[in-house]
Design a protein around this motif. Sequence first.
Motif, short mmCIF file in Angstrom:
data_model
loop_
_atom_site.label_atom_id
_atom_site.label_comp_id
_atom_site.label_asym_id
_atom_site.label_seq_id
_atom_site.Cartn_x
_atom_site.Cartn_y
_atom_site.Cartn_z
N PRO A 1 0.70 -1.19 0.14
CA PRO A 1 0.08 0.01 -0.05
C PRO A 1 0.84 1.30 -0.12
O PRO A 1 1.65 1.41 0.76
CB PRO A 1 -0.70 -0.14 1.20
N VAL A 2 0.54 2.34 -0.97
CA VAL A 2 1.36 3.36 -0.89
C VAL A 2 0.49 4.78 -0.86
O VAL A 2 -0.77 4.85 -1.49
CB VAL A 2 2.02 3.61 -2.34
N THR A 3 0.88 5.31 0.22
CA THR A 3 -0.04 6.74 0.33
C THR A 3 0.72 7.86 -0.34
O THR A 3 1.90 7.93 -0.33
CB THR A 3 -0.34 7.02 1.87
N PHE A 4 0.02 8.75 -1.25
CA PHE A 4 0.58 9.80 -1.83
C PHE A 4 0.69 11.22 -0.79
O PHE A 4 -0.06 11.31 -0.37
CB PHE A 4 0.16 9.90 -3.15
N GLN A 5 2.00 11.69 -0.63
CA GLN A 5 1.99 12.55 0.14
C GLN A 5 2.01 14.41 -0.59
O GLN A 5 2.54 14.19 -1.81
CB GLN A 5 3.15 12.83 0.88
N ILE A 6 0.98 15.07 -0.55
CA ILE A 6 1.10 16.34 -1.21
C ILE A 6 1.45 17.56 -0.41
O ILE A 6 1.46 17.35 1.02
CB ILE A 6 -0.30 16.55 -1.84
N PHE A 7 2.20 18.53 -0.89
CA PHE A 7 2.23 19.58 -0.10
C PHE A 7 1.72 20.83 -0.76
O PHE A 7 1.62 21.04 -2.23
CB PHE A 7 3.53 19.93 0.43
N GLY A 8 1.43 22.02 0.05
CA GLY A 8 0.93 23.31 -0.72
C GLY A 8 0.24 23.98 0.46
O GLY A 8 0.33 23.60 1.52
N HIS A 9 -0.47 25.20 0.08
CA HIS A 9 -1.22 25.70 1.20
C HIS A 9 -2.57 26.34 0.67
O HIS A 9 -3.21 26.79 1.58
CB HIS A 9 -0.30 27.17 1.62
N ASP A 10 -2.88 26.20 -0.51
CA ASP A 10 -3.99 26.56 -1.01
C ASP A 10 -5.19 25.48 -1.02
O ASP A 10 -4.73 24.30 -1.53
CB ASP A 10 -3.90 27.00 -2.71
N PRO A 11 -6.23 25.52 -0.26
CA PRO A 11 -7.05 24.54 -0.09
C PRO A 11 -7.70 23.89 -1.51
O PRO A 11 -7.68 22.61 -1.55
CB PRO A 11 -8.15 25.07 0.86
N VAL A 12 -7.98 24.75 -2.21
CA VAL A 12 -8.68 24.46 -3.63
C VAL A 12 -7.63 23.49 -4.37
O VAL A 12 -7.68 22.25 -4.88
CB VAL A 12 -9.09 25.63 -4.39
N MET A 13 -6.20 24.11 -4.35
CA MET A 13 -5.22 23.30 -5.21
C MET A 13 -4.99 22.10 -4.59
O MET A 13 -4.63 21.14 -5.11
CB MET A 13 -4.12 24.12 -5.12
N MET A 14 -4.97 21.85 -3.09
CA MET A 14 -4.87 20.45 -2.53
C MET A 14 -5.91 19.59 -2.79
O MET A 14 -5.38 18.65 -2.97
CB MET A 14 -4.65 21.10 -0.99
N ALA A 15 -7.01 20.02 -2.76
CA ALA A 15 -7.97 19.13 -3.10
C ALA A 15 -7.88 18.63 -4.64
O ALA A 15 -7.97 17.38 -4.91
CB ALA A 15 -9.52 19.80 -2.92
N GLU A 16 -7.58 19.53 -5.45
CA GLU A 16 -7.29 19.37 -6.66
C GLU A 16 -6.30 18.21 -7.00
O GLU A 16 -6.48 16.90 -7.53
CB GLU A 16 -7.19 20.42 -7.71
N GLY A 17 -5.10 18.31 -6.17
CA GLY A 17 -3.81 17.46 -6.21
C GLY A 17 -4.25 16.22 -5.52
O GLY A 17 -3.91 15.19 -6.34
N ALA A 18 -5.20 15.88 -4.79
CA ALA A 18 -5.61 14.84 -4.13
C ALA A 18 -6.30 13.97 -5.27
O ALA A 18 -5.90 13.00 -5.46
CB ALA A 18 -6.13 15.07 -2.89
N GLU A 19 -7.34 14.55 -5.84
CA GLU A 19 -7.96 14.21 -6.78
C GLU A 19 -7.25 13.54 -7.80
O GLU A 19 -7.33 12.13 -8.55
CB GLU A 19 -9.02 15.27 -7.35
N ILE A 20 -6.15 14.24 -8.38
CA ILE A 20 -5.45 13.88 -9.64
C ILE A 20 -4.70 12.69 -9.05
O ILE A 20 -4.58 11.59 -9.91
CB ILE A 20 -4.34 15.23 -9.91
#
Length: 346
Positions: free
Chosen positions: A70-89
């Motif tokens: 199992p692999v969890t992807f880690q994202i970084f950033g500070h913009d909630p909308v962009m972070m949600a988009e990143g998670a979706e991608i």
Amino acid sequence: MERDENRDTIRDTIRLVLAPMAGYTDGPFRRICAENGCRETVSEMISAAALHYKDKKTASLARILEGEGPVTFQIFGHDPVMMAEGAEILLTGGYEGCRYAADPAGIDINMGCPVRKITSNGDGSGLMKTPELAAKIVEAVKPVCVRYGKPLSVKIRAGWDKDSINAPEMAVMLAQAGADRVSLHCRTKEELYTPGIRLEVLADTIAALRKAAPACEIVGNGDINTWADAMTMLDMGCHGVMIGRGALGNPWIFRQILEAAAGQTPFEPTERQRREMAARLVREVVAEKGETVGIRESRGRAAYFIHGLRGSAKMRDRLNHAATMTEFLAILEEGGDMPCDEGETK
Ligand SMILES: Cc1cc2nc3c(=O)[nH]c(=O)nc-3n(C[C@H](O)[C@H](O)[C@H](O)COP(=O)(O)O)c2cc1C
């Protein structure tokens, strides 16, 4: 829970997690850790902004190879909308260059990176200074995770500095905003990676979560190099432990912990097995990234495997000058059997 009883539970349910490490926790290394008892690995941190702008290089971080656990992807950033988009991608793999042999296990949000380039944008541990924004990010990313049936974790530090320790309050805020798990690196941002961890902050965070958000799991992180280190955090009430540098030259650490928990003598790799594992990692990194990048990235990584072996200083020096994979592998195969410089012992 008594220690022995705890051991039984741990053997079966312990969350043994490989910490995200930029430049190290790529697919080949994660796969090796998974084969050696690691139950979840976390990718290198991936920029939400880079995902938004469809940065080509970033796609190579969004990969899950055949044979990985199992692999969890880690994202970084500070913009909630962009972070949600990143998670979706990342959860959909809807990005040119993404390659998934299996579905991602979840999303983790980086709130701990201390690098100035990151914190100066308010990303990484910069978010320890803006808990409300951190909670907004969790609130924005959570529905995406729910939609794909994946857990959301956050990785925080003890605080920004010793005068602003806020992990307990922050953990509760993030849990109430929707985080399913908090991983706590028990140091402040100012402490970077200096030896010594703040177990008292871990204890306070466990207590705070138990009281205010008991469904949220807590995973301890920082300076876990042995079974005993892991046991200390598990005995405190952590649901799991996350191991970073302790795995870099010793991906067997996960099975060593499980074996110790089962009352067995933990596996100890031989000198040859260490060199062979370094060679395997190089071959797989080169297969993924090509020879030039693969060799460049492998120099420092192989050094962890050979650290402390006979002739390791000389071997490291030769590896630093190796230009091809054939040369690199020959040096690892030869090992410490080559003549040492006068006075050199390792
Ligand atoms: C080289 C290196 C790269 C790291 N990259 C990341 C990262 O991408 N994301 C993150 O959350 N933490 C990152 N960390 C922090 C680790 O995940 C971990 O919290 C820290 O090393 C403490 O754990 P350890 O003592 O087991 O190494 C990195 C650490 C190191 C040494």
